[in-house]
Design a protein around this motif. Structure first.
Motif, PDB file in Angstrom:
ATOM      1  N   HIS B  86       0.817  -1.214   0.000  1.00 53.87           N
ATOM      2  CA  HIS B  86       0.000   0.000   0.000  1.00 53.87           C
ATOM      3  C   HIS B  86       0.851   1.265   0.000  1.00 53.87           C
ATOM      4  O   HIS B  86       0.572   2.207  -0.724  1.00 53.87           O
ATOM      5  CB  HIS B  86      -0.906   0.017   1.232  1.00 53.87           C
ATOM      6  CG  HIS B  86      -2.003  -0.985   1.155  1.00 53.87           C
ATOM      7  ND1 HIS B  86      -2.794  -1.319   2.219  1.00 53.87           N
ATOM      8  CD2 HIS B  86      -2.449  -1.725   0.127  1.00 53.87           C
ATOM      9  CE1 HIS B  86      -3.673  -2.228   1.850  1.00 53.87           C
ATOM     10  NE2 HIS B  86      -3.487  -2.494   0.593  1.00 53.87           N
ATOM     11  N   MET B  89       2.324   1.878  -3.358  1.00 48.16           N
ATOM     12  CA  MET B  89       1.317   2.352  -4.314  1.00 48.16           C
ATOM     13  C   MET B  89       0.973   3.814  -4.055  1.00 48.16           C
ATOM     14  O   MET B  89       0.817   4.612  -4.982  1.00 48.16           O
ATOM     15  CB  MET B  89       0.043   1.515  -4.205  1.00 48.16           C
ATOM     16  CG  MET B  89      -0.025   0.340  -5.151  1.00 48.16           C
ATOM     17  SD  MET B  89      -1.613  -0.519  -4.987  1.00 48.16           S
ATOM     18  CE  MET B  89      -2.532   0.130  -6.378  1.00 48.16           C
ATOM     19  N   TYR B  90       0.829   4.150  -2.784  1.00 49.16           N
ATOM     20  CA  TYR B  90       0.511   5.540  -2.429  1.00 49.16           C
ATOM     21  C   TYR B  90       1.631   6.467  -2.904  1.00 49.16           C
ATOM     22  O   TYR B  90       1.378   7.528  -3.473  1.00 49.16           O
ATOM     23  CB  TYR B  90       0.328   5.662  -0.912  1.00 49.16           C
ATOM     24  CG  TYR B  90      -0.062   7.055  -0.474  1.00 49.16           C
ATOM     25  CD1 TYR B  90      -1.399   7.438  -0.446  1.00 49.16           C
ATOM     26  CD2 TYR B  90       0.906   7.994  -0.120  1.00 49.16           C
ATOM     27  CE1 TYR B  90      -1.758   8.720  -0.066  1.00 49.16           C
ATOM     28  CE2 TYR B  90       0.555   9.271   0.257  1.00 49.16           C
ATOM     29  CZ  TYR B  90      -0.779   9.635   0.279  1.00 49.16           C
ATOM     30  OH  TYR B  90      -1.133  10.909   0.654  1.00 49.16           O
ATOM     31  N   ASP B  92       3.721   5.888  -5.339  1.00 43.05           N
ATOM     32  CA  ASP B  92       3.661   5.928  -6.807  1.00 43.05           C
ATOM     33  C   ASP B  92       2.690   7.001  -7.288  1.00 43.05           C
ATOM     34  O   ASP B  92       2.997   7.800  -8.166  1.00 43.05           O
ATOM     35  CB  ASP B  92       3.178   4.580  -7.358  1.00 43.05           C
ATOM     36  CG  ASP B  92       4.320   3.607  -7.529  1.00 43.05           C
ATOM     37  OD1 ASP B  92       5.467   3.984  -7.220  1.00 43.05           O
ATOM     38  OD2 ASP B  92       4.072   2.466  -7.965  1.00 43.05           O
ATOM     39  N   LEU B  93       1.486   6.966  -6.711  1.00 38.30           N
ATOM     40  CA  LEU B  93       0.452   7.898  -7.156  1.00 38.30           C
ATOM     41  C   LEU B  93       0.847   9.330  -6.800  1.00 38.30           C
ATOM     42  O   LEU B  93       0.680  10.258  -7.606  1.00 38.30           O
ATOM     43  CB  LEU B  93      -0.898   7.529  -6.522  1.00 38.30           C
ATOM     44  CG  LEU B  93      -2.122   8.274  -7.066  1.00 38.30           C
ATOM     45  CD1 LEU B  93      -2.294   8.079  -8.562  1.00 38.30           C
ATOM     46  CD2 LEU B  93      -3.400   7.817  -6.342  1.00 38.30           C
ATOM     47  N   SER B  94       1.388   9.472  -5.605  1.00 43.92           N
ATOM     48  CA  SER B  94       1.842  10.782  -5.166  1.00 43.92           C
ATOM     49  C   SER B  94       2.964  11.298  -6.084  1.00 43.92           C
ATOM     50  O   SER B  94       2.981  12.476  -6.472  1.00 43.92           O
ATOM     51  CB  SER B  94       2.341  10.667  -3.721  1.00 43.92           C
ATOM     52  OG  SER B  94       2.832  11.889  -3.278  1.00 43.92           O
ATOM     53  N   GLN B  96       3.368  10.530  -9.185  1.00 43.72           N
ATOM     54  CA  GLN B  96       2.771  10.890 -10.474  1.00 43.72           C
ATOM     55  C   GLN B  96       2.164  12.289 -10.413  1.00 43.72           C
ATOM     56  O   GLN B  96       2.247  13.062 -11.371  1.00 43.72           O
ATOM     57  CB  GLN B  96       1.718   9.855 -10.887  1.00 43.72           C
ATOM     58  CG  GLN B  96       2.334   8.523 -11.275  1.00 43.72           C
ATOM     59  CD  GLN B  96       1.329   7.516 -11.800  1.00 43.72           C
ATOM     60  OE1 GLN B  96       0.216   7.878 -12.180  1.00 43.72           O
ATOM     61  NE2 GLN B  96       1.714   6.246 -11.814  1.00 43.72           N
ATOM     62  N   ASN B  97       1.549  12.606  -9.265  1.00 43.15           N
ATOM     63  CA  ASN B  97       1.029  13.969  -9.080  1.00 43.15           C
ATOM     64  C   ASN B  97       2.172  14.984  -9.146  1.00 43.15           C
ATOM     65  O   ASN B  97       2.092  15.989  -9.845  1.00 43.15           O
ATOM     66  CB  ASN B  97       0.335  14.090  -7.716  1.00 43.15           C
ATOM     67  CG  ASN B  97      -1.082  13.544  -7.720  1.00 43.15           C
ATOM     68  OD1 ASN B  97      -1.569  13.079  -8.752  1.00 43.15           O
ATOM     69  ND2 ASN B  97      -1.752  13.588  -6.585  1.00 43.15           N
ATOM     70  N   LEU B 100       3.604  15.607 -12.597  1.00 40.27           N
ATOM     71  CA  LEU B 100       2.750  16.467 -13.420  1.00 40.27           C
ATOM     72  C   LEU B 100       2.899  17.934 -13.008  1.00 40.27           C
ATOM     73  O   LEU B 100       2.936  18.838 -13.849  1.00 40.27           O
ATOM     74  CB  LEU B 100       1.292  16.039 -13.292  1.00 40.27           C
ATOM     75  CG  LEU B 100       0.840  14.969 -14.288  1.00 40.27           C
ATOM     76  CD1 LEU B 100      -0.377  14.230 -13.778  1.00 40.27           C
ATOM     77  CD2 LEU B 100       0.523  15.615 -15.647  1.00 40.27           C
ATOM     78  N   MET B 101       2.975  18.147 -11.699  1.00 38.97           N
ATOM     79  CA  MET B 101       3.112  19.525 -11.223  1.00 38.97           C
ATOM     80  C   MET B 101       4.474  20.099 -11.624  1.00 38.97           C
ATOM     81  O   MET B 101       4.599  21.260 -11.993  1.00 38.97           O
ATOM     82  CB  MET B 101       2.916  19.586  -9.704  1.00 38.97           C
ATOM     83  CG  MET B 101       1.457  19.321  -9.301  1.00 38.97           C
ATOM     84  SD  MET B 101       1.232  19.301  -7.507  1.00 38.97           S
ATOM     85  CE  MET B 101      -0.451  18.663  -7.356  1.00 38.97           C
ATOM     86  N   GLU B 103       6.183  19.192 -14.189  1.00 35.93           N
ATOM     87  CA  GLU B 103       6.103  19.398 -15.632  1.00 35.93           C
ATOM     88  C   GLU B 103       5.526  20.794 -15.935  1.00 35.93           C
ATOM     89  O   GLU B 103       6.042  21.528 -16.770  1.00 35.93           O
ATOM     90  CB  GLU B 103       5.169  18.316 -16.188  1.00 35.93           C
ATOM     91  CG  GLU B 103       5.017  18.234 -17.672  1.00 35.93           C
ATOM     92  CD  GLU B 103       3.984  17.188 -18.028  1.00 35.93           C
ATOM     93  OE1 GLU B 103       2.823  17.565 -18.295  1.00 35.93           O
ATOM     94  OE2 GLU B 103       4.300  15.986 -18.013  1.00 35.93           O
ATOM     95  N   ARG B 104       4.481  21.138 -15.194  1.00 33.56           N
ATOM     96  CA  ARG B 104       3.883  22.464 -15.385  1.00 33.56           C
ATOM     97  C   ARG B 104       4.876  23.563 -15.028  1.00 33.56           C
ATOM     98  O   ARG B 104       5.011  24.562 -15.727  1.00 33.56           O
ATOM     99  CB  ARG B 104       2.631  22.603 -14.523  1.00 33.56           C
ATOM    100  CG  ARG B 104       2.061  24.008 -14.542  1.00 33.56           C
ATOM    101  CD  ARG B 104       0.780  24.129 -13.775  1.00 33.56           C
ATOM    102  NE  ARG B 104       0.731  25.439 -13.131  1.00 33.56           N
ATOM    103  CZ  ARG B 104       0.491  26.576 -13.749  1.00 33.56           C
ATOM    104  NH1 ARG B 104       0.277  26.574 -15.043  1.00 33.56           N
ATOM    105  NH2 ARG B 104       0.463  27.717 -13.093  1.00 33.56           N
ATOM    106  N   GLU B 107       7.337  24.157 -17.621  1.00 34.99           N
ATOM    107  CA  GLU B 107       6.783  24.782 -18.816  1.00 34.99           C
ATOM    108  C   GLU B 107       6.469  26.260 -18.629  1.00 34.99           C
ATOM    109  O   GLU B 107       6.468  27.036 -19.580  1.00 34.99           O
ATOM    110  CB  GLU B 107       5.508  24.037 -19.256  1.00 34.99           C
ATOM    111  CG  GLU B 107       5.810  22.794 -20.074  1.00 34.99           C
ATOM    112  CD  GLU B 107       4.569  21.963 -20.330  1.00 34.99           C
ATOM    113  OE1 GLU B 107       3.454  22.395 -19.962  1.00 34.99           O
ATOM    114  OE2 GLU B 107       4.722  20.867 -20.898  1.00 34.99           O
TER     115      GLU B 107
END
Lengths: 124, 124
Positions: B86, B89-90, B92-94, B96-97, B100-101, B103-104, B107
């Protein structure tokens, strides 16, 4: 086999992203109809089934909503794993297997003491 | 909120049913080309996305294959929950967030010491 489980994890993350989109959509519907309308159209155009692509585009067009979806999916996921009962899930799936097998049994077995005509003729 | 999690469980079961179908299909391909061909056509006609309906029909047409899929999905699920981490996985998802942030950020921020022309002008 491991690669299947990577897929499972990815699918679960997709699932939580979808759930987060639905959750944010509901929240917006109640408090911000204009933004709800915008997000509704956005989701129609950019299907959130591919979570990475979806969030990537959303971030470009409305980074606040993108972050809200991201925070929401992580929070939903945390709540889910906190309450996850593996044994119960295993039992659920096992019960679903048994229910299907029982269904077949009921359909194929001719009960010796059953006088009704609803049963099919014995097959296997 | 709980109802969302019921959906998540249902989707996970759908996912494992799909994975089991793929697994059985691969096994048949290697040992039983005739049955593989039959199962391939069956899956094409009866999409396994609705697991209950799919197994219900498969059971009527080929109960041995239906049971094999059911046993396989339960076994895959058991293997999955046994190795499920768990916290990982948590994270991993964190991650990924965060990716993305970040990446912004990359940019939108104009780096003061960057002489290249690849960055956009926009400053967030």
């Amino acid at each position: 086999m491991d690669s299947s489980f990577t897929d499972v994890t990815a699918q679960i993350f997709n699932l939580f992203t979808l759930t987060a989109v639905t959750t944010v959509m509901k929240e917006l519907y109640e408090v911000n109809p204009t933004q709800h309308r915008w997000f509704y159209d956005f989701v129609r155009t950019n299907k959130p089934t591919d979570r990475k692509r979806f969030l990537h585009i959303l971030q470009k067009e409305n980074h606040e909503l993108a972050e809200r979806v991201m925070v929401t999916r992580l929070s939903l996921f945390a709540k889910w794993i906190k309450n996850l009962d593996h044994a119960e899930m295993y039992k659920d799936l096992s019960d679903q297997n048994l229910a299907l097998m029982r269904e077949r049994l009921m359909e194929t077995v001719k009960w010796p003491y059953d006088g009704t005509d609803t049963n099919t003729e014995k097959v296997g």
